[in-house]
Structure formats: C-alpha cells, structure tokens
Design a protein around this motif. Structure first.
Motif, PDB file in Angstrom:
ATOM      1  N   PRO A  93       0.680  -1.107   0.056  1.00 26.33           N
ATOM      2  CA  PRO A  93       0.000  -0.012  -0.215  1.00 26.33           C
ATOM      3  C   PRO A  93       0.754   1.077   0.286  1.00 26.33           C
ATOM      4  O   PRO A  93       1.886   1.288   0.426  1.00 26.33           O
ATOM      5  CB  PRO A  93      -0.908   0.034   1.367  1.00 26.33           C
ATOM      6  N   ILE A  94       0.360   2.261  -0.672  1.00 27.28           N
ATOM      7  CA  ILE A  94       1.155   3.418  -0.677  1.00 27.28           C
ATOM      8  C   ILE A  94       1.637   4.193   0.764  1.00 27.28           C
ATOM      9  O   ILE A  94       2.363   4.719   0.774  1.00 27.28           O
ATOM     10  CB  ILE A  94       0.470   4.646  -1.690  1.00 27.28           C
ATOM     11  N   TYR A  95       0.667   3.835   1.463  1.00 23.37           N
ATOM     12  CA  TYR A  95       0.765   4.490   2.704  1.00 23.37           C
ATOM     13  C   TYR A  95       1.875   3.658   3.745  1.00 23.37           C
ATOM     14  O   TYR A  95       2.039   4.092   4.785  1.00 23.37           O
ATOM     15  CB  TYR A  95      -0.481   4.474   3.695  1.00 23.37           C
ATOM     16  N   TYR A  96       2.082   2.483   3.471  1.00 22.42           N
ATOM     17  CA  TYR A  96       2.993   1.679   4.446  1.00 22.42           C
ATOM     18  C   TYR A  96       4.409   2.169   4.319  1.00 22.42           C
ATOM     19  O   TYR A  96       4.883   2.225   3.139  1.00 22.42           O
ATOM     20  CB  TYR A  96       2.811   0.321   3.601  1.00 22.42           C
ATOM     21  N   TYR A  97       4.813   2.280   5.585  1.00 22.10           N
ATOM     22  CA  TYR A  97       6.409   2.866   5.541  1.00 22.10           C
ATOM     23  C   TYR A  97       7.341   1.780   5.306  1.00 22.10           C
ATOM     24  O   TYR A  97       7.314   0.939   6.244  1.00 22.10           O
ATOM     25  CB  TYR A  97       6.375   3.613   6.909  1.00 22.10           C
ATOM     26  N   GLN A  98       8.065   2.048   4.381  1.00 25.47           N
ATOM     27  CA  GLN A  98       9.263   1.146   4.158  1.00 25.47           C
ATOM     28  C   GLN A  98      10.280   1.609   4.739  1.00 25.47           C
ATOM     29  O   GLN A  98      11.180   2.587   4.238  1.00 25.47           O
ATOM     30  CB  GLN A  98       9.351   0.991   2.407  1.00 25.47           C
ATOM     31  N   ARG A 229      -1.185   6.469   9.195  1.00 25.25           N
ATOM     32  CA  ARG A 229      -0.691   6.673   7.632  1.00 25.25           C
ATOM     33  C   ARG A 229      -1.620   6.448   6.832  1.00 25.25           C
ATOM     34  O   ARG A 229      -2.068   7.207   5.758  1.00 25.25           O
ATOM     35  CB  ARG A 229       0.539   6.149   7.197  1.00 25.25           C
ATOM     36  N   ALA A 230      -2.466   5.053   6.945  1.00 29.78           N
ATOM     37  CA  ALA A 230      -3.533   4.930   5.902  1.00 29.78           C
ATOM     38  C   ALA A 230      -4.597   5.924   6.091  1.00 29.78           C
ATOM     39  O   ALA A 230      -5.171   6.407   5.112  1.00 29.78           O
ATOM     40  CB  ALA A 230      -3.894   3.616   6.194  1.00 29.78           C
ATOM     41  N   VAL A 231      -4.967   6.312   7.327  1.00 27.06           N
ATOM     42  CA  VAL A 231      -5.816   7.441   7.516  1.00 27.06           C
ATOM     43  C   VAL A 231      -5.818   8.775   6.927  1.00 27.06           C
ATOM     44  O   VAL A 231      -6.368   9.467   6.148  1.00 27.06           O
ATOM     45  CB  VAL A 231      -6.396   7.285   8.765  1.00 27.06           C
ATOM     46  N   GLN A 232      -4.177   9.029   7.069  1.00 28.79           N
ATOM     47  CA  GLN A 232      -3.664  10.202   6.594  1.00 28.79           C
ATOM     48  C   GLN A 232      -4.001  10.419   5.102  1.00 28.79           C
ATOM     49  O   GLN A 232      -4.364  11.365   4.319  1.00 28.79           O
ATOM     50  CB  GLN A 232      -2.370  10.786   7.066  1.00 28.79           C
ATOM     51  N   VAL A 233      -3.637   9.298   4.330  1.00 27.73           N
ATOM     52  CA  VAL A 233      -3.849   9.577   2.972  1.00 27.73           C
ATOM     53  C   VAL A 233      -5.199   9.421   2.465  1.00 27.73           C
ATOM     54  O   VAL A 233      -5.303  10.034   1.452  1.00 27.73           O
ATOM     55  CB  VAL A 233      -2.954   8.119   2.417  1.00 27.73           C
ATOM     56  N   ILE A 349       2.626  11.206   2.167  1.00 27.51           N
ATOM     57  CA  ILE A 349       2.142  12.470   1.302  1.00 27.51           C
ATOM     58  C   ILE A 349       2.866  12.285   0.078  1.00 27.51           C
ATOM     59  O   ILE A 349       1.965  12.139  -1.265  1.00 27.51           O
ATOM     60  CB  ILE A 349       2.362  13.862   1.856  1.00 27.51           C
ATOM     61  N   GLU A 350       4.118  12.048   0.004  1.00 26.53           N
ATOM     62  CA  GLU A 350       4.893  11.898  -1.312  1.00 26.53           C
ATOM     63  C   GLU A 350       4.306  10.648  -2.146  1.00 26.53           C
ATOM     64  O   GLU A 350       4.207  10.866  -3.289  1.00 26.53           O
ATOM     65  CB  GLU A 350       6.270  11.854  -1.127  1.00 26.53           C
ATOM     66  N   ALA A 351       4.101   9.551  -1.458  1.00 32.67           N
ATOM     67  CA  ALA A 351       3.578   8.401  -2.006  1.00 32.67           C
ATOM     68  C   ALA A 351       2.160   8.656  -2.713  1.00 32.67           C
ATOM     69  O   ALA A 351       1.931   7.996  -3.726  1.00 32.67           O
ATOM     70  CB  ALA A 351       3.647   7.227  -1.082  1.00 32.67           C
ATOM     71  N   TYR A 352       1.278   9.391  -1.849  1.00 33.15           N
ATOM     72  CA  TYR A 352       0.134   9.596  -2.674  1.00 33.15           C
ATOM     73  C   TYR A 352      -0.093  10.536  -3.769  1.00 33.15           C
ATOM     74  O   TYR A 352      -0.468  10.356  -4.790  1.00 33.15           O
ATOM     75  CB  TYR A 352      -0.852  10.275  -1.565  1.00 33.15           C
ATOM     76  N   PHE A 353       0.966  11.620  -3.789  1.00 34.09           N
ATOM     77  CA  PHE A 353       1.127  12.440  -4.891  1.00 34.09           C
ATOM     78  C   PHE A 353       1.439  11.720  -6.170  1.00 34.09           C
ATOM     79  O   PHE A 353       1.086  11.796  -7.312  1.00 34.09           O
ATOM     80  CB  PHE A 353       2.091  13.455  -4.613  1.00 34.09           C
ATOM     81  N   LYS A 354       2.404  10.796  -5.874  1.00 31.17           N
ATOM     82  CA  LYS A 354       2.911   9.754  -6.991  1.00 31.17           C
ATOM     83  C   LYS A 354       1.960   8.926  -7.580  1.00 31.17           C
ATOM     84  O   LYS A 354       1.762   8.912  -8.817  1.00 31.17           O
ATOM     85  CB  LYS A 354       4.134   9.208  -6.773  1.00 31.17           C
ATOM     86  N   LEU A 355       1.160   8.347  -6.631  1.00 31.28           N
ATOM     87  CA  LEU A 355       0.103   7.445  -7.302  1.00 31.28           C
ATOM     88  C   LEU A 355      -0.924   8.248  -7.965  1.00 31.28           C
ATOM     89  O   LEU A 355      -1.552   7.867  -8.975  1.00 31.28           O
ATOM     90  CB  LEU A 355      -0.627   6.901  -6.046  1.00 31.28           C
TER      91      LEU A 355
END
Length: 357
Positions: A93-98, A229-233, A349-355
């Motif tokens: 998921p885009i919100y999952y912190y790697q 993070r998921a709720v924030q996205v 936030i960056e991941a969401y923008f990219k998606l």
C-alpha cells in the motif's frame, strides 16, 4: 575438492556483484555482505540478525566468512533481490512505511516479517490489519506530569478523521480528540525509553503537543503507525485532489501560489477556496531540487527573465516571477524546504502524490 570450492566462490562473487544486489534487500544499506539461501536475497549484517529470528522462513550466511555449497550458490543465482522484490513486494500500500537502515529496529523487523513471514504484500486486495480505517486498542501512554506509563484506550477513525484517547476504557467521551491532518507520528525509542516507543506530535492552539506511547508487541505498534498513515492518505485523497498533468502546460498563466511547507498549491484567484493543483516538494536526497531560470528551449525562456525550475523525480515544473526579488525569495524558500529531512508522514504524502499524478 579445492577446485570445486574455488568454482563455487567465483560463482558466488559474480552474483554478489550484480547491480541488483548492491543494496540490502530490506533496508537499502549499501554493500550487503550476508545472504539468505532460502529466500535468495542479499542483506546487511543488521537485517541478517532479524532474519535469524525467523529461521523457519530464512536461513542466512556470511558471504565473506561462511562456506557455500553448489546448490546454495545456484539458488542465489536464480533469485536475487529483484526476483524477491517482484515476489514479496508486489502490492505494498502507498501508505505503508518502508524503512531504511537509518530506522529503528522495530520498524525494520516488522517490515521483514510482513514481507517474508506474513506475506502481506503478495496478493492484491488482501485484507491488512492497518487498512480498515478504524482501529481501537490499549496502548501504554506516558503521563504528562509524573512521567509514568499508564494503559489508555485509543481510537483511530477514518470516518471522523481523528485519533482519540480515553482516560478510562469505559469512558464515553475522549480526553483528547486529535485531527488526523495535524498528526506527525515517528518512532522515538531512545527518547521514550522503550524499543517500541512511538511519538505522536500534533497541533493544538497553534502549539505542538506530544504524546509518548508504546506497546509490548512490536507488530501492534507498527500496525498503529501504518494505520495512522493509511487514514492520513485517505484524508489527503478527499481534501487535496491533485491536478492532472493536463492542467500544467509550458505556456505560462498567471496564478496565485502558496508554499505550505512541502505543498506548493496554486489558485486562479487568491480568494479561491480550493487549489487548482499541487506540487509536492521533497528532500534533495530523493531527487528534488530548485534551479534558477528555465530549461533551454522551454516556451517563454527568452521572454521571461525571472524563471525558476522545480525538479522532482518524475518531472520538472516551470514557473516565472515578475521581479528578480520575487524569484530569489521563492528560490530561497524552496531551497530551505528541500534541504530539510522528510518525516515518515511526509513520505506518505509523497507516495500519495506519485500515485495520483
């Protein structure tokens, strides 16, 4: 026997030198010198210690000090970090912190266990414990006055867009109700004095407040972290729809811009309630920069003297100012943001923008 051993070592070094195996498969640290001969991944010594804690899944050896037999070397040749990534990281998921090698132990351990032990990212649409938009549970919270940790009930709600905590498990009203868009969650084990310590920072009355938490179960505290993070996205998706590429052309139009930390928003009119579009401005180490002037050949590069270019990993954004003073002020503002390290919340936030772009 010696000749066969030399042949195995030569083959091992060749697969080890492949560009795909130059970084640790789990944390990205350069020059990994350990490998899992059951997963086929090249990893650093720190991550190898985590792999040893799941011996039914991963068995590791040192690439420098241990003996490798022919079958183990062949397994590495047939796999490697790219193959493992395509198997275990297909649907993150885009919100999952790697996490990276700079992150704390609990984040890296749960990332490794999520990939290889629980296989959370191998199937599309798989139900994940932090993806429901609603999470409720008991966490240890440090008291503001005495510094002692006490059990407190927490409730995270995507529908309400907030995180609440209750002084008693049966309390009907929360002691604090925190809006999700004001939260920054970071792991701070040293500051909190617990390996699973999580710090929740938020804004209240224009002041930053902190809540210090932990849970004895590493998986549970990391699930809370990723649930936030998921709720924030989700909040970002609803509240800040991103403009499509078609809305930005080389031809220049006059727009009103605001830079809210890492969000560059533009409006047709200063009094407009909603932005026409946004650009995320990240950290220099991740491919973001600001340049004075416009690229050669860009439309308007000769007629507009005070241009500037925002470089992102995906594309360049071209802007112009009316005066040199405005140009230098904007460059200074962008430079200040780009030089600042990104928080885990900003990675989401960056991941969401990219998606969405």
């Amino acid at each position: 026997m010696a000749e066969k051993g030399d042949k195995n070592m030569k083959a091992l070094k060749e697969v080890w030198r492949r560009a795909e195996n130059a970084l640790c498969a789990d944390c990205g640290k350069p020059d990994p010198d350990w490998a899992s001969y059951t997963l086929g991944v090249f990893i650093c010594v720190s991550c190898s210690g985590i792999h040893r804690s799941i011996p039914n899944i991963s068995k590791v050896k040192s690439l420098r000090m241990d003996h490798w037999d022919e079958a183990q070397v062949q397994f590495l040749e047939q796999h490697g970090n790219v193959v493992a990534k395509s198997t275990y990281e297909t649907h993150i998921p885009i919100y999952y912190y790697q996490p990276t090698h700079a992150d704390c132990q609990v984040l890296r351990e749960q990332w490794i266990r999520a990939k290889y032990e629980r296989k959370e990212f191998t199937e599309q649409g798989r139900h994940l414990p932090y993806s429901d938009g609603l999470k409720e549970g008991i966490l240890w919270k440090r008291g503001r006055d005495n510094g002692q940790f006490l059990l407190r009930k927490f409730l995270l709600s995507e529908r309400d867009g907030c995180l609440k905590y209750f002084s008693k498990p049966d309390a009907k009203e929360p002691k604090i109700n925190i809006k999700i868009d004001t939260i920054n969650a970071t792991f701070q084990p040293v500051k909190i004095g617990n390996p699973n310590g999580l710090q929740i920072s938020y804004l209240k009355d224009n002041k930053t407040r902190n809540i210090f938490l932990y849970h004895k179960d590493g998986k549970e505290i990391v699930d809370w972290f990723n649930a936030i993070r998921a709720v924030q996205v989700h909040y970002l998706k609803v509240a800040f729809p991103v403009a499509s590429d078609n809305e930005q052309r080389e031809a220049f139009k006059k727009r009103w811009f605001t830079l809210d930390h890492r969000r560059l928003m533009y409006f047709k009119d200063p009094l407009d309630a909603f932005a026409k579009g946004e650009v995320f401005v990240g950290n220099r180490e991740h491919g973001y920069s600001v340049k004075q002037g416009l690229p050669a050949g860009a439309q308007g590069s000769f007629s507009w003297q005070y241009g500037l270019t925002i470089v992102t990993p995906d594309r360049e954004y071209l802007f112009t100012c009316e005066t040199e003073s405005d140009q230098q002020d904007w460059i200074a503002a962008f430079s200040q943001v780009i030089e600042q390290p990104m928080t885990p919340q900003e990675y989401a936030i960056e991941a969401y923008f990219k998606l969405s772009s």
